[in-house]
Scaffold this active site. Structure first.
Site, PDB file in Angstrom:
ATOM      1  N   ARG A 106       0.881  -1.180   0.000  1.00 39.15           N
ATOM      2  CA  ARG A 106       0.000   0.000   0.000  1.00 39.15           C
ATOM      3  C   ARG A 106       0.906   1.213   0.000  1.00 39.15           C
ATOM      4  O   ARG A 106       1.701   1.414   0.923  1.00 39.15           O
ATOM      5  CB  ARG A 106      -0.911  -0.005   1.228  1.00 39.15           C
ATOM      6  CG  ARG A 106      -1.608   1.323   1.435  1.00 39.15           C
ATOM      7  CD  ARG A 106      -2.720   1.263   2.455  1.00 39.15           C
ATOM      8  NE  ARG A 106      -3.888   0.600   1.914  1.00 39.15           N
ATOM      9  CZ  ARG A 106      -5.098   0.644   2.465  1.00 39.15           C
ATOM     10  NH1 ARG A 106      -5.296   1.322   3.586  1.00 39.15           N
ATOM     11  NH2 ARG A 106      -6.113   0.018   1.907  1.00 39.15           N
ATOM     12  N   HIS A 133      -7.474   0.993  -6.356  1.00 40.41           N
ATOM     13  CA  HIS A 133      -7.642   0.077  -5.211  1.00 40.41           C
ATOM     14  C   HIS A 133      -8.336  -1.195  -5.721  1.00 40.41           C
ATOM     15  O   HIS A 133      -9.484  -1.479  -5.383  1.00 40.41           O
ATOM     16  CB  HIS A 133      -8.476   0.774  -4.135  1.00 40.41           C
ATOM     17  CG  HIS A 133      -8.416   0.126  -2.783  1.00 40.41           C
ATOM     18  ND1 HIS A 133      -7.625  -0.969  -2.498  1.00 40.41           N
ATOM     19  CD2 HIS A 133      -9.071   0.431  -1.615  1.00 40.41           C
ATOM     20  CE1 HIS A 133      -7.794  -1.317  -1.225  1.00 40.41           C
ATOM     21  NE2 HIS A 133      -8.667  -0.488  -0.680  1.00 40.41           N
ATOM     22  N   GLN A 136     -10.175  -3.922  -3.434  1.00 41.63           N
ATOM     23  CA  GLN A 136     -11.461  -3.469  -2.911  1.00 41.63           C
ATOM     24  C   GLN A 136     -12.585  -3.752  -3.904  1.00 41.63           C
ATOM     25  O   GLN A 136     -13.671  -4.220  -3.529  1.00 41.63           O
ATOM     26  CB  GLN A 136     -11.395  -1.961  -2.621  1.00 41.63           C
ATOM     27  CG  GLN A 136     -12.687  -1.399  -2.071  1.00 41.63           C
ATOM     28  CD  GLN A 136     -12.995  -1.955  -0.694  1.00 41.63           C
ATOM     29  OE1 GLN A 136     -12.170  -1.879   0.193  1.00 41.63           O
ATOM     30  NE2 GLN A 136     -14.175  -2.519  -0.504  1.00 41.63           N
ATOM     31  N   ASP A 224     -17.503   6.866  -1.166  1.00 39.56           N
ATOM     32  CA  ASP A 224     -16.259   6.704  -0.391  1.00 39.56           C
ATOM     33  C   ASP A 224     -16.002   8.044   0.294  1.00 39.56           C
ATOM     34  O   ASP A 224     -16.671   9.047   0.021  1.00 39.56           O
ATOM     35  CB  ASP A 224     -15.110   6.313  -1.344  1.00 39.56           C
ATOM     36  CG  ASP A 224     -13.797   6.015  -0.613  1.00 39.56           C
ATOM     37  OD1 ASP A 224     -13.826   5.811   0.618  1.00 39.56           O
ATOM     38  OD2 ASP A 224     -12.744   5.988  -1.275  1.00 39.56           O
ATOM     39  N   CYS A 262     -16.417   1.329   0.778  1.00 36.21           N
ATOM     40  CA  CYS A 262     -15.243   0.498   1.074  1.00 36.21           C
ATOM     41  C   CYS A 262     -14.816   0.597   2.535  1.00 36.21           C
ATOM     42  O   CYS A 262     -14.128  -0.282   3.034  1.00 36.21           O
ATOM     43  CB  CYS A 262     -14.091   0.879   0.153  1.00 36.21           C
ATOM     44  SG  CYS A 262     -13.437   2.544   0.419  1.00 36.21           S
ATOM     45  N   ARG A 290     -13.473  -8.708   1.564  1.00 37.24           N
ATOM     46  CA  ARG A 290     -12.052  -8.462   1.292  1.00 37.24           C
ATOM     47  C   ARG A 290     -11.261  -9.744   1.542  1.00 37.24           C
ATOM     48  O   ARG A 290     -10.361 -10.104   0.786  1.00 37.24           O
ATOM     49  CB  ARG A 290     -11.520  -7.328   2.200  1.00 37.24           C
ATOM     50  CG  ARG A 290     -12.087  -5.949   1.920  1.00 37.24           C
ATOM     51  CD  ARG A 290     -11.660  -5.430   0.569  1.00 37.24           C
ATOM     52  NE  ARG A 290     -10.229  -5.334   0.423  1.00 37.24           N
ATOM     53  CZ  ARG A 290      -9.460  -4.335   0.874  1.00 37.24           C
ATOM     54  NH1 ARG A 290     -10.002  -3.307   1.499  1.00 37.24           N
ATOM     55  NH2 ARG A 290      -8.147  -4.340   0.672  1.00 37.24           N
TER      56      ARG A 290
HETATM   57  N1   CP Z   1     -11.203  -0.328   2.494  1.00 35.95           N
HETATM   58  C1   CP Z   1      -9.919  -0.373   2.905  1.00 35.95           C
HETATM   59  O1   CP Z   1      -8.981  -0.594   2.116  1.00 35.95           O
HETATM   60  O2   CP Z   1      -9.768  -0.195   4.239  1.00 35.95           O
HETATM   61  P1   CP Z   1      -8.397  -0.011   5.046  1.00 35.95           P
HETATM   62  O3   CP Z   1      -7.848   1.341   4.675  1.00 35.95           O
HETATM   63  O4   CP Z   1      -8.791  -0.110   6.472  1.00 35.95           O
HETATM   64  O5   CP Z   1      -7.436  -1.089   4.626  1.00 35.95           O
HETATM   65  N1  NVA Z   2     -10.137   6.604  -1.034  1.00 41.27           N
HETATM   66  C1  NVA Z   2      -9.688   6.141   0.248  1.00 41.27           C
HETATM   67  C2  NVA Z   2      -9.835   4.670   0.341  1.00 41.27           C
HETATM   68  C3  NVA Z   2      -9.452   4.082   1.671  1.00 41.27           C
HETATM   69  C4  NVA Z   2      -9.592   2.602   1.718  1.00 41.27           C
HETATM   70  C5  NVA Z   2      -8.264   6.557   0.487  1.00 41.27           C
HETATM   71  O1  NVA Z   2      -7.439   6.445  -0.423  1.00 41.27           O
HETATM   72  O2  NVA Z   2      -7.967   7.023   1.587  1.00 41.27           O
END
Ligand code: CP
Ligand code: NVA
Length: 303
Positions: A106, A133, A136, A224, A262, A290
């Site tokens: 990530r 992502h 997700q 989101d 998400c 997930r």
């Molecule tokens: N939806 C998602 O990726 O959540 P986290 O940021 O908690 O991993």
């Molecule tokens: N759009 C959000 C998703 C988190 C899972 C972010 O990037 O923070």
């Protein structure tokens, strides 16, 4: 170096049938119908997880998923590794490949994900970048199908920020054959290259600034956070307030419409409690999925 590796970087790198196969594997694992794989198909395998941003779901679902498949995980956060002290992504990829069987990352810049995949000699999985992502969206499609059957031919509405999650949804529309209507302010539209790719690939995608138009008769409404991890609040809340998912907005969707997010949600901003906790909401299944969708990805990458 990594040409034949089964990376899971972005949905647009896949043929439709491969992506469907991975998702169906996730469905089968969830329902206990993946007996061909035995009890511990990833015994002896280790997944390294690099987090340059916070996470709850991604971290726990990958860790639990890997353990359920018989494998191990190594957690790395940028605060306590040499990557955070300036060691290059390429060198990190080369070193980790000597120890582990796959790397989940990530990070912020999608170029880092690409670089990791070029220099790693093990599969790399995208656990979110500022741009996309994909894990997700695999879980989201699984969730829709769990409740409503095949997603092909259905209409999904996105309302709010045109962010990383929406970008992966756009790619998915081309690969899973659903219609996607996105309502975003002009200043916060999804990535234009990704939109162009999906439309050129034949996806049925509409972008509007009118949330009611996007949601009209939709089979599922998705939103989101208005402020992703890499963004400043600035005037986002003001600009995005008309895109909040309320009971009134859900009233424009199909009678049996689902609501997905998400997570993490910012209740009272992008969605009100009455929708998060209401009859439309499948957000907890979405979160659970997930785990199942990523077990499909891990088995495809490593199995
Ligand atoms: N939806 C998602 O990726 O959540 P986290 O940021 O908690 O991993
Ligand atoms: N759009 C959000 C998703 C988190 C899972 C972010 O990037 O923070």
């Amino acid at each position: 170096m990594s040409r034949d590796l089964k990376h899971f970087l972005d949905l647009d790198a896949f043929d439709k049938d491969v992506l469907r196969q991975i998702l169906d594997l996730g469905h089968a694992l969830k329902s206990g119908n993946a007996n061909d794989y035995g009890n511990a198909p990833l015994a002896g395998k280790t997944l390294a997880m690099i987090f340059e941003k916070p996470s709850t779901r991604t971290r726990v679902s990958f860790e639990v998923g890997m353990r359920q498949l018989g494998g191990e995980v190594v957690m790395m956060s940028s605060n306590d590794t040499q990557l955070g002290q300036g060691e290059t992504v390429a060198d990190t990829a080369r070193v980790l490949s000597r120890f582990v069987d796959a790397i989940m990352v990530r990070t912020d810049d999608p170029a880092k994900l690409q670089e990791l995949s070029v220099y790693a000699s093990v599969p790399v999985i995208n656990g979110l970048t500022d741009l996309t992502h994909p894990c997700q969206i695999m879980a989201d499609i699984m969730t829709f199908e769990q409740h409503r059957g095949p997603i092909a031919g259905k209409t999904i509405a996105w309302t709010g920020d045109g962010n990383n999650v929406s970008n992966s949804f756009i790619q998915a529309a081309a690969l899973f054959d659903f219609s996607l209507r996105l309502a975003c302010p002009d200043s916060l539209r999804p990535n234009s290259d990704i939109l162009k790719w999906a439309i050129d690939a034949g996806a049925d995608i509409t972008v509007t600034d009118d949330p009611t138009l996007a949601v009209e008769n939709a089979d599922c409404v998705v939103t989101d956070t208005w402020v992703s991890m890499h963004q400043d609040r600035g005037d986002r809340v003001d600009v995005l307030t008309p895109y909040r998912v309320t009971e009134a907005l859900m009233g424009h969707a199909a009678d049996d419409a689902l609501f997905m997010h998400c997570l993490p949600a910012h209740r009272g901003e992008e969605v009100v409690d009455a929708v998060m906790d209401g009859q439309w909401s499948v957000v907890w299944d979405e979160s659970e999925n997930r785990l199942h969708a990523q077990k499909g990805i891990l088995l495809w990458s490593l199995g």
